[in-house]
Design an enzyme around this catalytic site. Structure first.
Site, PDB file in Angstrom:
ATOM      1  N   LYS A  29       0.844  -1.214   0.000  1.00 53.75           N
ATOM      2  CA  LYS A  29       0.000   0.000   0.000  1.00 53.75           C
ATOM      3  C   LYS A  29       0.870   1.252   0.000  1.00 53.75           C
ATOM      4  CE  LYS A  29      -2.915   0.633   3.636  1.00 53.75           C
ATOM      5  NZ  LYS A  29      -2.919   2.007   4.139  1.00 53.75           N
ATOM      6  N   SER A  30       1.868   1.294   0.872  1.00 53.58           N
ATOM      7  CA  SER A  30       2.734   2.483   0.940  1.00 53.58           C
ATOM      8  C   SER A  30       3.447   2.714  -0.392  1.00 53.58           C
ATOM      9  CB  SER A  30       3.781   2.314   2.040  1.00 53.58           C
ATOM     10  OG  SER A  30       3.172   2.318   3.298  1.00 53.58           O
ATOM     11  N   GLY A 102      -5.232   7.812   5.157  1.00 55.78           N
ATOM     12  CA  GLY A 102      -4.404   8.862   5.752  1.00 55.78           C
ATOM     13  C   GLY A 102      -3.164   9.148   4.928  1.00 55.78           C
ATOM     14  N   GLN A 177       4.588   9.407   7.060  1.00 56.14           N
ATOM     15  CA  GLN A 177       3.678  10.258   6.292  1.00 56.14           C
ATOM     16  C   GLN A 177       4.103  11.720   6.378  1.00 56.14           C
ATOM     17  OE1 GLN A 177      -0.283   9.347   7.639  1.00 56.14           O
ATOM     18  NE2 GLN A 177      -0.243   7.304   6.738  1.00 56.14           N
ATOM     19  N   ASP A 325       1.890  -1.048  11.926  1.00 59.03           N
ATOM     20  CA  ASP A 325       0.641  -1.528  11.320  1.00 59.03           C
ATOM     21  C   ASP A 325       0.365  -2.994  11.658  1.00 59.03           C
ATOM     22  OD1 ASP A 325       0.198   0.969  10.233  1.00 59.03           O
ATOM     23  OD2 ASP A 325       1.148   0.467   8.326  1.00 59.03           O
ATOM     24  N   ARG A 356      -6.727   1.817  17.554  1.00 64.52           N
ATOM     25  CA  ARG A 356      -6.437   0.375  17.458  1.00 64.52           C
ATOM     26  C   ARG A 356      -6.095  -0.270  18.802  1.00 64.52           C
ATOM     27  NH1 ARG A 356      -3.387   0.303  11.614  1.00 64.52           N
ATOM     28  NH2 ARG A 356      -5.300   0.151  10.394  1.00 64.52           N
TER      29      ARG A 356
HETATM   30  C1  S3P Z   1       2.479   4.984   6.178  1.00 66.62           C
HETATM   31  C2  S3P Z   1       3.032   5.363   7.369  1.00 66.62           C
HETATM   32  C3  S3P Z   1       2.520   4.948   8.682  1.00 66.62           C
HETATM   33  C4  S3P Z   1       1.595   3.744   8.548  1.00 66.62           C
HETATM   34  C5  S3P Z   1       0.602   3.888   7.432  1.00 66.62           C
HETATM   35  C6  S3P Z   1       1.308   4.075   6.104  1.00 66.62           C
HETATM   36  C7  S3P Z   1       3.066   5.471   4.924  1.00 66.62           C
HETATM   37  O1  S3P Z   1       1.780   6.001   9.236  1.00 66.62           O
HETATM   38  O2  S3P Z   1       0.918   3.509   9.762  1.00 66.62           O
HETATM   39  O3  S3P Z   1      -0.222   2.740   7.346  1.00 66.62           O
HETATM   40  O4  S3P Z   1       2.758   4.910   3.837  1.00 66.62           O
HETATM   41  O5  S3P Z   1       3.854   6.425   4.970  1.00 66.62           O
HETATM   42  P1  S3P Z   1       2.503   7.205  10.077  1.00 66.62           P
HETATM   43  O6  S3P Z   1       3.448   7.868   9.190  1.00 66.62           O
HETATM   44  O7  S3P Z   1       1.363   8.095  10.497  1.00 66.62           O
HETATM   45  O8  S3P Z   1       3.152   6.517  11.227  1.00 66.62           O
END
Ligand code: S3P
Length: 446
Positions: A29-30, A102, A177, A325, A356
């Site tokens: 996903k990332s 998010g 993020q 995660d 969570r």
């Molecule tokens: C992600 C970073 C993480 C993770 C999210 C995906 C990303 O969040 O929990 O599922 O793709 O950069 P945070 O950066 O808020 O920790």
């Protein structure tokens, strides 16, 4: 419609049983988000492959389209998405809906900050409850203006873009993020941008930009992470996304606590993502990473899990970020272990797709499992076994999948309500669960 895009039933019943075999999990996903976003910032058409068909990735593709980027994606032979991203992002002609994602909202904020005009980023009820002040502060320091609800803390997020200044930013949270948002904004800034984080976090943005020809420095200084980027568009190229370790984690836990071997090929095994493998190994799991290789700057391998006796473990400090995660599914490993699992320093868990900590406690509690909640984590005593019961996923994909895996080692069938949430990251989860041998019933929605 690919098998993974068949509608996901919202109510299911999962029976105890043995899981064994091989499954291919969706693209990470990332990485999928970043392939689209970085593709859109590159200096020509960039081809992408292996992308997840999930709702979250669709949100990023849709958002970019509404910003005028040409995103052409179609299913490949294995059900992943491939295609081409081209054209520059500009002011969108409507509010941009990031759904449940998010990552989409926070990374797009970084792109919107460099676009002349106004971009309004919003999402579903869960996303509208999640913090955005963490990206507002650095982007304002770079010269953009941002407003949000609830004292500028929650979406919708309004971004008025500007010609951005390169900055040196010290993030109070170790968040990939936030880091990625600032780095993507930094691509269009007038000078280099540096982001400090209190602990290292997933470094996919840095690796992908490097893969597309940018110079990105990343170093660890006394436990903190420093990343520096020089302005300039990434070179158009090709990005292949490897499989999602966060999705594979469900099967690795299932194999470890179950009675069969499970193999997941082609998984991204970037060290910033596989903290769960270390935790499970510390508990006594016998996980293997086979055929190590590299794809587009990311380490990749085949993950193999086999049954093992588990002891206990504690996860705290900087190690939390690398398993953030996976903390819900690790709770299931904890309850099956001898001495249990304790997670601390993980207050961030409370601001994910759902709270969570609460979600783990409620979902497992509905199956007769004792979970002790802390403000910054949980403790699951060992030597427990889930009973039959009824779980509400609370709109959270990882809670829904956690409950399904718990059911496979329980003493009776588990009903899961709100199961459609799995579409956020793993729409084909139920099919894969059945492929591995589980008995699953699809129930009519309430
Ligand atoms: C992600 C970073 C993480 C993770 C999210 C995906 C990303 O969040 O929990 O599922 O793709 O950069 P945070 O950066 O808020 O920790």
């Amino acid at each position: 419609m690919t098998p993974d895009r068949m509608p996901v039933p919202d109510r299911v019943r999962v029976h105890p049983g043995v899981l064994a075999g091989t499954v291919t999990v969706p693209g990470d996903k990332s990485l999928s988000h970043r392939a689209l976003l970085i593709g859109a910032l590159s200096d020509g058409p960039t081809s992408v492959a292996g992308l997840a068909t999930s709702d979250d990735v669709a949100a990023t593709a849709g958002a970019l389209r509404s910003m005028g980027v040409d995103v052409r994606l179609e299913p490949d032979a294995r059900g992943a998405l491939e295609g081409v991203v081209s054209g520059m992002a500009g002011e969108p002609d409507d509010v941009v809906d990031c759904g449940n994602s998010g990552t989409s909202l926070r990374l797009l904020a970084g792109i919107a900050a460099g676009i002349e005009g106004v971009t309004v980023l919003t999402g579903d009820a869960s996303l509208r409850g999640r913090p955005v002040d963490r990206v507002r502060a650095p982007l304002e320091a770079m010269g953009a203006q941002l407003w949000a609800r609830g004292g500028d803390r929650r979406p919708p997020l309004i971004v008025r873009g500007a010609r951005l200044r390169g900055i040196e930013y010290r993030s109070p949270v170790a968040s990939a993020q936030v880091k990625s948002c600032v780095l993507l904004a930094g691509i269009g800034a007038n000078a280099p941008t540096t982001v400090w984080s209190p602990a290292p976090s997933r470094d996919h943005t840095e690796r992908m930009l490097t893969h597309l020809g940018r110079r990105v420095e990343r170093e660890l200084v006394d436990g903190a992470e420093r990343v520096r980027i020089e302005p300039g568009a990434p070179a158009a190229g090709a990005i292949t996304v490897s499989a999602d370790p966060s999705s594979a984690a469900f099967w690795m836990v299932a194999a470890t606590i179950g009675a069969g071997e499970i193999r997941v090929p082609g998984v991204c095994v970037n060290p910033t993502r596989i903290g769960f493998v270390d935790v499970l190994r510390r508990m006594g799991a016998r996980l293997r990473v086979e055929a190590p290789r590299e794809i587009c700057g990311e380490p990749v391998g085949d993950l193999v899990g086999v049954p093992a006796e588990l002891d206990g473990a504690r996860i705290d400090g900087p190690r939390v970020v690398d398993a953030i995660d996976e903390l819900p599914i690790l709770a299931v490993a904890g309850l099956c272990s001898r001495r249990g699992l304790e997670v601390r320093d993980a207050a961030e868990l409370r601001v994910k797709e759902s709270d969570r900590v609460r979600g783990v406690a409620e979902a497992l509690g509905a199956l007769g499992i004792e979970v002790i909640e802390y403000p910054d984590g949980y403790r699951v005593p060992g030597g427990q076994r889930p009973t039959a019961g009824s779980v509400r996923a609370g709109g959270d994909h990882r809670i829904a999948m956690m409950a399904a895996i718990a059911a496979t080692v329980g003493t009776g069938p588990v009903e899961i309500d709100g199961f459609a949430a799995v579409g956020s990251s793993y729409p084909g989860f139920l099919g894969d669960l059945e492929r591995l041998g589980a008995h699953v019933e699809r129930l009519p929605s309430h």
